[in-house]
Design an enzyme around this catalytic site. Structure first.
Site, PDB file in Angstrom:
ATOM      1  N   LYS A   1      -3.748  -4.780  -0.521  1.00  0.00           N
ATOM      2  CA  LYS A   1      -3.440  -4.706   0.902  1.00  0.00           C
ATOM      3  C   LYS A   1      -3.744  -3.331   1.474  1.00  0.00           C
ATOM      4  CE  LYS A   1       0.561  -5.119   4.023  1.00  0.00           C
ATOM      5  NZ  LYS A   1       2.028  -5.362   4.075  1.00  0.00           N
TER       6      LYS A   1
ATOM      7  N   TRP B   1       9.726   3.327   4.288  1.00  0.00           N
ATOM      8  CA  TRP B   1       9.131   4.507   3.672  1.00  0.00           C
ATOM      9  C   TRP B   1       8.142   5.172   4.611  1.00  0.00           C
ATOM     10  CZ3 TRP B   1       4.258   4.612   0.316  1.00  0.00           C
ATOM     11  CH2 TRP B   1       3.326   3.662   0.753  1.00  0.00           C
TER      12      TRP B   1
ATOM     13  N   GLU C   1       1.377  -4.618  -1.343  1.00  0.00           N
ATOM     14  CA  GLU C   1       2.355  -5.710  -1.350  1.00  0.00           C
ATOM     15  C   GLU C   1       1.731  -7.091  -1.582  1.00  0.00           C
ATOM     16  OE1 GLU C   1       5.538  -3.416   1.549  1.00  0.00           O
ATOM     17  OE2 GLU C   1       4.099  -4.827   2.410  1.00  0.00           O
TER      18      GLU C   1
END
Length: 770
Positions: free
Chosen positions: A602, A351, A491
């Site tokens: 994160k 992405w 994540e």
């Protein structure tokens, strides 16, 4: 027009090194990489053994015995070794004096110099310039100058093309060779001798050809080939050059490389003919053609910062390297997460490209942006296969993509503590579909490219939307649609339900695509009917998209968006310490294997919505969420600081914006993520541009699609200049304390504050409050 002093007089164009060590060599190889979107050569020094040598061709993938398909590390044409009285001239030896290397970003040129004194006392001064041509994508070249300071006799040097290359060579389990050498030997041209090596990828038999030629313009002293060694997977040649004390001698190494389909096909090309043509035109002619392309690039894309050379150099570093990763001449390849600068992430496309890199290309190089989006169109077949494999309709683009669009995420990896862990992103990080929709719509909005919409864009939009409608699940008890068991941009947390970023962007995408279809239906119903048929989307299902969008679950507590259902109930562990680069340190006593039990994240997740579609939210809502999630972000991705800088500036959070910006801009210059050795942080390079232009430059789009410019300068910046394209119009913005000027090639309307302004070739100056 772009105006700037030459790099020789302006160090803001230079990245320099004066020494090499085992700790710095690999990162420097990334920093000094040269590429042109088609091919790249990692920046190994001619005076040092390379740590991670690399030569890559964009889109050349292979699997062989590897766990997944990966970008092929191709035969390396760079080896060049010089011998003074049979002593190899290398940095680190006692005789190595005055070593210096510089990347001239203005010209796209790497210059390296060394004075070497052999044990015999012979002292040789050497200097080389290397470029990978942005004019002819197959060509690269070096110019060498040798000067014997206190002797008159021959020196020896050896060139090679090394086919004995491995991917992951340093890993005891993952090393694999993706090519097999099919031929190598001597190149004989009129008045010159060189070497060539041909190889093939193992899965598809793609032919990789490399050739190199040495030329010496002077007849005396003569350049003489002494030894040619066609080894099993390598070819090398040893030359002698006789020098006279104090007299500089120039030689050229001309290189040519290409990838073609299988040997024997109609696309085969004679490497000898290619090098003969290069030799006839000459080094200087190709260098000037390359410089012309570089000048055009900087005319359109340079960001000029006065008063802060550190920031100026850093932003140019990111723009130079990001631009080198993309080739507007092909629509079949995209940009991997590590660019063309290394093997990191196996060369896969994430992405990162659409969300972080593409805005830079949309606003400065729209033709390249279209090519990058066309890659997704050409991999729709693989995306459809991914969707069908999960029992869904439409197209599900892979989290990690290679050449076909089929999912290639490795199933296993290593966590922060070195433990082997299951990688779920390929199965659960589905928000990439909405990210690609966002990118297509942003490109269409900024470029006005109707042809792309009709030929490729709308089909991507329709099939990604079709996937969402088949992927959501209906919750009868709560009377809403849900997206369960996913991973959001953060994540650290896996297997979550109703991630706000995923759900909100999916709903936004469904509404936007439906509105676009209705608009096209008014303009050209016959054309729309043909596109719907091609995409296998019916009008009936199209009308259901609004209901899905309106009833898709968005977890929140008042103005505070909950990252996913249950996030607010997790353990809230404060961040209290930061490292020398200002990056958060793990809280003491934290078990990194149990991050999913904490509110630590994160990288931005909810905040990413404000970076992408900030016009959908109120200022108060954005401020409240920004403040909440910023305190919990570990910035364990290079993608993180630039987004907090950009979003923060739009919210008036000026205090930390510069700190975030400089962290992002210097990520690969100072290696603050600790993995520059494995390649460029390409998404971060794009994010750095966004934080400079969308953040400090204040460029944004209102909900009705009108341009808005609300700049803000850090105290040390005396001026900020940037350019962009808006629907084919070149626009220049010049920001100074308290005032900014906007100039456009054609009449243009934009907003600032509560006012609308019109500008054109004469420009308009707007006063602003700091």
């Amino acid at each position: 027009m772009y105006t700037q002093k030459s790099a020789a007089q302006n160090t803001s164009w230079l990245i320099e090194e004066s020494d090499l060590s085992a700790d710095t060599t690999a990162a420097h190889e990334t920093r000094f990489t040269l590429a042109n979107g088609y091919r790249s050569l990692r920046g190994e020094s001619p005076f040092c053994q390379p740590r991670f040598p690399g030569a890559f061709y964009a889109g050349l993938f292979d699997k062989s015995e590897a766990a997944v398909t990966e970008l092929v590390n191709c035969p390396n044409p760079l080896p060049f070794r010089i011998y003074v009285d049979y002593e190899e001239a290398l940095v680190g030896k006692k005789g190595a004096l005055e070593y210096h290397r510089a990347l001239d970003m203005e010209q796209g040129l790497v210059s390296t110099s060394l004075v070497y004194e052999a044990e015999t006392g012979s002292r040789l001064r050497m200097q080389s310039d290397r470029f990978v041509s942005r004019s002819d994508r197959h060509r690269w070249a070096e110019r060498w100058v040798f000067q014997a300071e206190n002797f008159s006799r021959r020196i020896l040097f050896k060139i090679a093309i090394d086919g004995a290359v491995l991917n992951n060579w340093q890993h005891p389990l993952d090393a694999v060779q993706h090519i097999k050498v099919t031929d190598r030997g001597r190149l004989e041209l009129e008045g010159a001798a060189g070497i060539f090596l041909e190889s093939q990828t193992r899965d598809q038999g793609m032919r990789v050809c490399e050739g190199a030629l040495l030329l010496c313009p002077e007849t005396e002293p003569a350049l003489k080939l002494l030894v040619l060694r066609p080894l099993a997977e390598r070819v090398e040649a040893v030359y002698e050059l006789t020098l006279s004390e104090g007299r500089p001698v120039v030689i050229y190494r001309l290189g040519y490389g290409m990838v073609t389909p299988q040997a024997g096909s109609e696309h085969n090309y004679d490497i000898r003919s290619a090098l003969a043509a290069f030799a006839a035109e000459g080094y200087e002619a190709e260098l000037e053609a390359h410089r012309k392309v570089m000048r055009c690039f900087w005319d359109d894309a340079d960001i000029q910062i006065e008063g802060d050379e550190r920031a100026q150099r850093a932003i140019r570093f990111n723009l130079f390297h990001l631009s080198s990763c993309a080739d507007p001449g092909t629509s079949r390849v995209s940009i991997g997460a590590k660019g063309l600068h290394g093997e990191g992430y196996k060369g896969h496309v994430f992405w990162d490209t659409e969300t972080f890199m593409l805005p830079f290309f949309i606003f400065t190089q729209p033709e390249t942006a279209r090519s990058l989006l066309s890659y997704r169109y050409h991999t729709l077949a693989g995306a459809r296969e991914n969707a069908r494999g999960g029992g869904h309709r439409g197209a599900r683009f892979p989290w990690e993509s290679a050449d076909t669009g089929v999912e290639v995420t490795p199933p296993w990896g290593v966590d922060y503590a070195g433990h082997l862990v299951r990688i779920w992103t390929g199965e659960l990080e589905v928000h990439i579909n909405a990210d690609i929709t966002y990118a297509v719509l942003k490109y269409l909005q900024v470029s006005g490219d109707r042809q792309f919409l009709i030929e490729e864009g709308l089909q991507i939009l329709l099939e990604t939307s079709q996937f969402w409608v088949s992927f959501v699940q209906w919750n009868e008890a709560k009377q809403r649609y849900e997206i369960r068991n996913v991973i959001g941009p953060d994540e650290f947390h896996e297997h979550v339900d109703n991630n706000t970023y995923t759900n909100y962007l999916a709903a936004w995408a469904l509404r936007k695509v439906r509105d676009l279809v209705h608009q096209l239906d008014k303009e050209d119903p016959a054309l729309l009917k043909e596109i719907l048929s091609r995409s296998q989307v019916t009008r009936e299902e199209l009308e259901s998209w609004k209901e899905v969008a309106d009833k898709l679950s968005i977890p929140q507590d008042g103005e505070l968006l909950e990252q996913f259902e249950g996030y607010f109930k997790l353990k809230d562990i404060p961040i209290t310490e930061w490292d020398k680069n200002g990056m958060p340190l793990w809280p003491k006593g934290l078990d990194v294997r149990r991050l999913n039990e904490t509110q630590l994240i994160k990288q931005p997740d909810v905040v990413m919505l404000f970076a992408m579609i900030g016009e959908e939210f109120t200022l108060e809502q954005k401020i409240k969420n920004y403040e909440y999630y910023e305190r919990r972000t570990m910035h364990k991705s290079s993608l993180s600081p630039s987004m907090y800088a950009m979003v923060g500036l739009g919210l008036g959070k000026h205090n930390h914006a510069y700190e975030y910006f400089i962290k992002a801009a210097e990520t690969d210059i100072v290696d603050n993520q600790g993995n520059t050795a494995h390649g460029l942080h390409a998404a971060n390079a794009g994010g750095t541009w966004q934080s400079a232009v969308f953040g400090f430059g204040g460029l944004s789009l209102d909900k009705d699609g009108m341009l808005r410019i609300e700049p803000w300068l850090p105290p040390q910046w005396k001026r900020l200049r940037y350019r962009f394209f808006w629907r084919g119009i070149s626009v220049a913005v010049d920001v100074a304390p308290g005032v900014f000027t906007v100039q456009a090639q054609e009449p243009l309307v934009f907003r600032s504050g509560d006012e609308e302004y019109s500008t054109g070739k004469d420009g308009i100056t707007v006063s602003r409050v700091e």
